[in-house]
Design a protein around this motif. Structure first.
Motif, PDB file in Angstrom:
ATOM      1  N   ALA A 567       0.833  -1.210   0.000  1.00  0.00           N
ATOM      2  CA  ALA A 567       0.000   0.000   0.000  1.00  0.00           C
ATOM      3  C   ALA A 567       0.862   1.253   0.000  1.00  0.00           C
ATOM      4  CB  ALA A 567      -0.934  -0.007   1.214  1.00  0.00           C
ATOM      5  N   VAL A 568       1.940   1.227   0.773  1.00  0.00           N
ATOM      6  CA  VAL A 568       2.836   2.381   0.826  1.00  0.00           C
ATOM      7  C   VAL A 568       3.534   2.575  -0.516  1.00  0.00           C
ATOM      8  CG1 VAL A 568       4.986   3.212   1.857  1.00  0.00           C
ATOM      9  CG2 VAL A 568       3.182   2.324   3.322  1.00  0.00           C
ATOM     10  N   LEU A 569       3.987   1.489  -1.117  1.00  0.00           N
ATOM     11  CA  LEU A 569       4.655   1.587  -2.417  1.00  0.00           C
ATOM     12  C   LEU A 569       3.700   2.126  -3.485  1.00  0.00           C
ATOM     13  CD1 LEU A 569       6.732  -1.722  -2.423  1.00  0.00           C
ATOM     14  CD2 LEU A 569       7.602   0.601  -2.173  1.00  0.00           C
ATOM     15  N   ARG A 570       2.436   1.708  -3.445  1.00  0.00           N
ATOM     16  CA  ARG A 570       1.457   2.238  -4.407  1.00  0.00           C
ATOM     17  C   ARG A 570       1.290   3.747  -4.238  1.00  0.00           C
ATOM     18  NH1 ARG A 570      -1.331  -2.538  -3.144  1.00  0.00           N
ATOM     19  NH2 ARG A 570      -2.673  -1.401  -1.669  1.00  0.00           N
ATOM     20  N   ALA A 571       1.324   4.210  -2.984  1.00  0.00           N
ATOM     21  CA  ALA A 571       1.172   5.650  -2.742  1.00  0.00           C
ATOM     22  C   ALA A 571       2.319   6.432  -3.358  1.00  0.00           C
ATOM     23  CB  ALA A 571       1.093   5.924  -1.244  1.00  0.00           C
ATOM     24  N   PRO A 576       9.737  -0.425  -7.327  1.00  0.00           N
ATOM     25  CA  PRO A 576      11.115  -0.637  -6.860  1.00  0.00           C
ATOM     26  C   PRO A 576      12.069  -1.040  -7.971  1.00  0.00           C
ATOM     27  CG  PRO A 576       9.546  -1.705  -5.388  1.00  0.00           C
ATOM     28  CD  PRO A 576       8.779  -1.265  -6.604  1.00  0.00           C
ATOM     29  N   PHE A 577      11.542  -1.572  -9.068  1.00  0.00           N
ATOM     30  CA  PHE A 577      12.406  -1.961 -10.181  1.00  0.00           C
ATOM     31  C   PHE A 577      12.960  -0.730 -10.891  1.00  0.00           C
ATOM     32  CE2 PHE A 577       9.612  -5.631  -9.592  1.00  0.00           C
ATOM     33  CZ  PHE A 577      10.543  -6.647  -9.505  1.00  0.00           C
ATOM     34  N   THR A 578      12.157   0.340 -10.938  1.00  0.00           N
ATOM     35  CA  THR A 578      12.604   1.568 -11.601  1.00  0.00           C
ATOM     36  C   THR A 578      13.250   2.542 -10.621  1.00  0.00           C
ATOM     37  OG1 THR A 578      10.405   2.534 -11.330  1.00  0.00           O
ATOM     38  CG2 THR A 578      10.857   1.359 -13.383  1.00  0.00           C
ATOM     39  N   GLU A 579      12.819   2.524  -9.382  1.00  0.00           N
ATOM     40  CA  GLU A 579      13.377   3.410  -8.350  1.00  0.00           C
ATOM     41  C   GLU A 579      13.548   2.601  -7.075  1.00  0.00           C
ATOM     42  OE1 GLU A 579      15.087   5.636  -6.207  1.00  0.00           O
ATOM     43  OE2 GLU A 579      14.649   6.677  -8.091  1.00  0.00           O
ATOM     44  N   THR A 609      14.267  -7.844  -6.704  1.00  0.00           N
ATOM     45  CA  THR A 609      15.485  -8.574  -7.072  1.00  0.00           C
ATOM     46  C   THR A 609      16.569  -8.227  -6.073  1.00  0.00           C
ATOM     47  OG1 THR A 609      16.307  -6.790  -8.479  1.00  0.00           O
ATOM     48  CG2 THR A 609      14.901  -8.451  -9.518  1.00  0.00           C
ATOM     49  N   SER A 610      17.610  -9.037  -6.074  1.00  0.00           N
ATOM     50  CA  SER A 610      18.730  -8.716  -5.183  1.00  0.00           C
ATOM     51  C   SER A 610      19.371  -7.399  -5.584  1.00  0.00           C
ATOM     52  CB  SER A 610      19.763  -9.849  -5.219  1.00  0.00           C
ATOM     53  OG  SER A 610      20.252 -10.049  -6.537  1.00  0.00           O
ATOM     54  N   ASP A 611      19.352  -7.083  -6.867  1.00  0.00           N
ATOM     55  CA  ASP A 611      19.933  -5.814  -7.317  1.00  0.00           C
ATOM     56  C   ASP A 611      19.165  -4.633  -6.730  1.00  0.00           C
ATOM     57  OD1 ASP A 611      21.912  -7.047  -8.758  1.00  0.00           O
ATOM     58  OD2 ASP A 611      20.808  -7.000 -10.660  1.00  0.00           O
ATOM     59  N   ALA A 612      17.846  -4.732  -6.679  1.00  0.00           N
ATOM     60  CA  ALA A 612      17.042  -3.644  -6.116  1.00  0.00           C
ATOM     61  C   ALA A 612      17.360  -3.460  -4.634  1.00  0.00           C
ATOM     62  CB  ALA A 612      15.552  -3.933  -6.313  1.00  0.00           C
ATOM     63  N   HIS A 613      17.470  -4.536  -3.913  1.00  0.00           N
ATOM     64  CA  HIS A 613      17.802  -4.434  -2.494  1.00  0.00           C
ATOM     65  C   HIS A 613      19.220  -3.924  -2.294  1.00  0.00           C
ATOM     66  CE1 HIS A 613      14.276  -6.084  -0.474  1.00  0.00           C
ATOM     67  NE2 HIS A 613      14.159  -6.949  -1.479  1.00  0.00           N
TER      68      HIS A 613
END
Length: 836
Positions: A567-571, A576-579, A609-613
């Motif tokens: 819900a927070v990410l949607r706001a 996360p893949f792009t930012e 993905t591990s790259d995002a983290h």
């Protein structure tokens, strides 16, 4: 207008004892009400000063104090009286001449009662024949000339404000403490009353009751009482409340217990040190000290409530009398409410007084000046508004008061205003740039003060058009950092107003806050809860939007923190893949200082993905989730496997060792572990020290459970038994007591035979194993075997023979015998079985 009069005289030997016993009316105007005479008898009387001679000379009698009084009567009228000492037969007598003012009337010519002090119309002896008409005038004497009163006021400067403050109190609250004036001469008390008559509002001045002399101030019904020093109520601090007398000391029989306290001013003593917190009284005192009593009449013509300090303060300042900060504030405040009440000249004079150089201004005063400027802006000439504006700007920059707001640009309109503004740039431009460049915080403990100061300075920069463009980025960054560190505090309203005024600052500040939010999401959330920052425009601001949505997202998700995260990410509006940094913000908002569970961490890793983290810097949170899991959380071992694969170069050696232990537990459970379990566990543990308790317990438990399984490799069991590792063997003993093992023992005879065979073996493998296997035989296996049926026992014996030999079965039978001999024999047979 004519007034009824009366004469009241002591009898030939009557007044040495006090209250006029033996006194009588010697002459009374016709028609004077009987009640007035009855009241007068309670009020009139005279006691000589303490220590006076019983047979005074004529000169001594003339030096006795004069009791001049204005008394309230029960019918609403008043009695104005003059009492003097006279020579009696063998003692001191007195004579009173009084006039009656019916309710609602005043002295002829609207004169104040005190002006009749020593009027030539007062008589000192009864009239001949007892006939008495009415009196039409009480002309004032020359003792209250202007210069004489001015001189007296200056001589009493230290006491003026305190006395005026108490006079105000007694006028506004007639039941409050009475005012006692201690003077060596009753004439000086009369002069005090003349000063009071000038400063008090007319209605109060005409109603103020007083007496210039009494021996018993605590029993006087008057609001103002004059006493000689020897009769002053005892107290330590002038101008403070003195206690009422004890009822037993009341010679008049009054109820002293309910008499009001006394406010005593010893004007014949040391100078008072206590400050007076009464702007009206202090302003009155300053006017008298400056010998300008005519200003009281001028102030009375201005609008305002009685005892309002504003009209007096305005009049004094316009006359050139300096006032303190509270007086100046009162003047500015009054003028701000009534800008129409002053003509252009008085407005100019007031402005010049308020902006005079060399004055220390208070925050309250500047606030009142700001109100005045707002009221005069557009109404008065620009020279007036510009001078007020210059004061506010100068004090804001150099005084450091963050609560004061700079004036509007219109205050510097016109040629005069532009010249003042240019002079301000020359005088203050360097100071503005220096402070903005240094960014020195205000360390006074007030949250948000640094932000408030920056807002104030930036407003002044915009107002004066000072070039600070090169400082702008650093200033905005510091402001954003301060907002996250300490919040806006009491400056939230000023901040929002400032952001509405300056769009470029708002855009830059919101961008800075959005960039800092991933590193301090909780602080950003707190800030947005306290200050409704306007980030609903075209700027993306994903992190701020997430922080704003976090409270509702957590509430709506309940205990499902992954749902809250989504819900927070949607706001935020970004994936996360792009930012990837939105992942950092989201994790901080949902989990805060808590650590995700191993299951939540696996979902977090699987969702991106591990790259995002790695980019977001959240992978240490996932590692902490694995290492902080409990020993029975098998998700931790699966998470460890994923982390070792996803972050092979990021995890430090010690944490990697712990994750390898968890992965070892996973491999043991799945059957994928490489041979050499016991040695492998010991090596992995050495590389993970200091290993987390849950991690170590999970790895050892997995090894023990695998060794307790019937299909374990015998080589692994043998290596484990002979390892001598106390922790491994303890974990084995703990697992053998667990529910899964006990359940299988009760239901599987072959498993009973297998455990008996193992726990009866290797008696010389070491102390740890010997103690553990012995305890397991007696505490775990024996209770189970005793509960088996005969058929199950036979099955166990058959299984023991299949697993070992007939000697193994014989050893089990011998061990299972109830006698100690049988147990010993069984042990020996079991030993032979093992040797064979």
């Amino acid at each position: 207008m004519s007034l009824a009069q009366l004469h009241y005289t002591s009898a030939s030997a009557a007044c040495a004892g006090g209250a006029g016993g033996g006194a009588r009316f010697t002459a009374v105007s016709a028609g004077l009400p009987t009640q007035v005479l009855a009241d007068a008898e309670q009020l009139l009387g005279y006691e000589p000063p303490a220590g006076a001679s019983h047979h005074p000379t004529t000169e001594e009698i003339r030096s006795f104090p004069e009791a001049f009084g204005f008394s309230a009567l029960s019918d609403g009228g008043h009695l104005l009286s003059r009492t003097v000492a006279v020579a009696g037969q063998g003692t001191v007598g007195f004579h009173t001449h009084a006039v009656h003012l019916p309710a609602g009337t005043r002295l002829p010519g609207d004169a104040l009662p005190i002006t009749a002090w020593r009027s030539p119309n007062w008589a000192t002896t009864p009239p001949d024949g007892g006939a008495l008409g009415r009196i039409s005038a009480l002309p004032a004497s020359s003792v209250f000339g202007a210069e004489a009163l001015n001189d007296f006021a200056v001589s009493r400067s230290p006491w003026l404000a305190a006395v005026f403050a108490d006079l105000r109190r007694v006028c506004e609250e007639p039941s409050s403490a009475r005012v006692v004036l201690v003077e060596r001469q009753s004439a000086d008390v009369a002069r005090w009353l003349a000063l009071a008559g000038a400063v008090l509002p007319s209605e109060h001045a005409h109603r103020l009751t007083f007496t210039t002399y009494t021996r018993r101030p605590a029993h006087s019904p008057h609001q103002v009482v004059g006493v000689l020093p020897q009769d002053a109520p005892g107290q330590d601090t002038p101008g403070q409340d003195a206690p009422s007398p004890d009822a037993s000391s009341d010679p008049l029989g009054q109820d002293a217990a309910v008499a009001p306290a006394l406010r005593v001013h010893t004007c014949a003593g040391a100078r008072p040190e206590e400050a007076v917190d009464d702007v009206w009284a202090e302003t009155c005192a300053r006017i008298w000290r400056n010998r300008s009593p005519e200003l009281f009449r001028d102030a009375a013509e201005l609008p305002g409530a009685p005892f309002s300090a504003g009209p007096l303060a305005v009049t004094a300042l316009c006359a050139g009398i300096p006032l303190g900060a509270d007086g100046r504030a009162a003047a500015a405040d009054w003028a701000a409410d009534r800008p129409y009440a002053l003509d252009e000249n008085r407005t100019r004079l007031l402005t010049e007084a308020l902006t005079a150089p060399g004055i220390d201004h208070t925050a309250h005063e500047l606030s009142c000046v700001s109100r005045l400027l707002t009221a005069l802006d557009g109404r008065s000439p620009s020279a007036v508004t510009a001078s007020l504006g210059a004061l506010l700007v100068t004090e804001a920059v150099r005084g450091g008061d963050t609560t004061s707001e700079p004036p509007a640009r219109t205050a510097f309109a016109g040629p005069d205003g532009e010249r003042v503004a240019a002079a301000l740039v020359t005088a203050l431009g360097g100071d503005l740039r220096t402070e903005l460049a240094d960014g020195t915080p205000y360390m006074d403990g007030a949250p948000g003060r640094g932000v408030g100061r920056t807002v104030q300075l930036l407003r002044i920069v915009r107002l004066l058009e000072v070039d600070c463009a090169d400082l702008f980025p650093d200033v905005v960054h510091r402001m954003a950092r301060s907002l996250l560190d300490e919040g806006a505090g009491d400056y939230a309203r000023a901040l929002l107003g400032f952001l509405d005024e300056q769009f470029d600052v708002r855009t830059a500040l919101l961008g800075e806050l959005d960039g800092l939010a991933p590193h301090a999401p909780a602080a950003a959330e707190r800030l947005l809860a306290d200050v409704a920052l306007p980030f609903t425009g075209a700027q993306a601001l994903p992190h701020l939007r997430m922080c704003a949505a976090a409270p509702d997202a957590r509430t709506g998700a309940g205990d499902d923190r992954m749902r809250a995260l989504h819900a927070v990410l949607r706001a935020g509006g970004l994936s996360p893949f792009t930012e990837p940094l939105v992942l950092r913000t989201g994790v901080g908002l949902v989990w805060g200082a808590d650590t995700p569970t191993a299951s939540e961490a696996r979902q977090l890793l699987a969702a991106t993905t591990s790259d995002a983290h790695r980019t977001a810097g959240t992978w240490p949170v996932l590692v902490a989730a694995a290492l902080g899991a409990s020993a029975d959380d098998e998700e931790a071992s699966e998470l460890a496997h994923d982390l070792l694969r996803g972050f092979p170069q990021d995890i430090d050696a010690r944490a990697r060792g712990s994750l390898l232990l968890l992965e070892f537990a996973r491999d043991l459970r799945s059957g994928a572990a490489e041979p050499g379990w016991a040695e492998g566990a010991r090596e992995l543990r050495a590389g993970a020290e200091p290993v987390e308790p849950g991690v170590l317990e999970q790895a050892l438990n997995a090894l023990a459970e695998r060794l307790l399984a019937p299909d374990r490799p015998e080589t692994e069991l043998y290596a484990f038994v002979h390892s001598g590792d106390a922790d491994l063997i303890t974990a084995y003993g703990r697992a053998a007591r667990g529910t899964p093992v006990l359940t299988r023992l009760r239901t599987d005879p072959a498993y009973v035979a297998d455990c008996f065979t193992v726990w009866s073996s290797h008696p010389h493998a070491g102390t740890a194993w010997t103690e553990t296997r012995t305890a397991l035989l007696e505490e775990v296996l024996r209770p189970v075997v005793r509960a088996l049926s005969a058929g199950d026992l036979a099955a166990v014996e058959q299984a023991a023979e299949r697993l070992g030999s007939s000697r193994t079965a014989d050893a089990f039978r011998a061990w299972n015998r109830p006698s100690g001999f049988g147990r010993r024999l069984g042990s020996r047979l079991a030993a032979r079985v093992r040797r064979s």
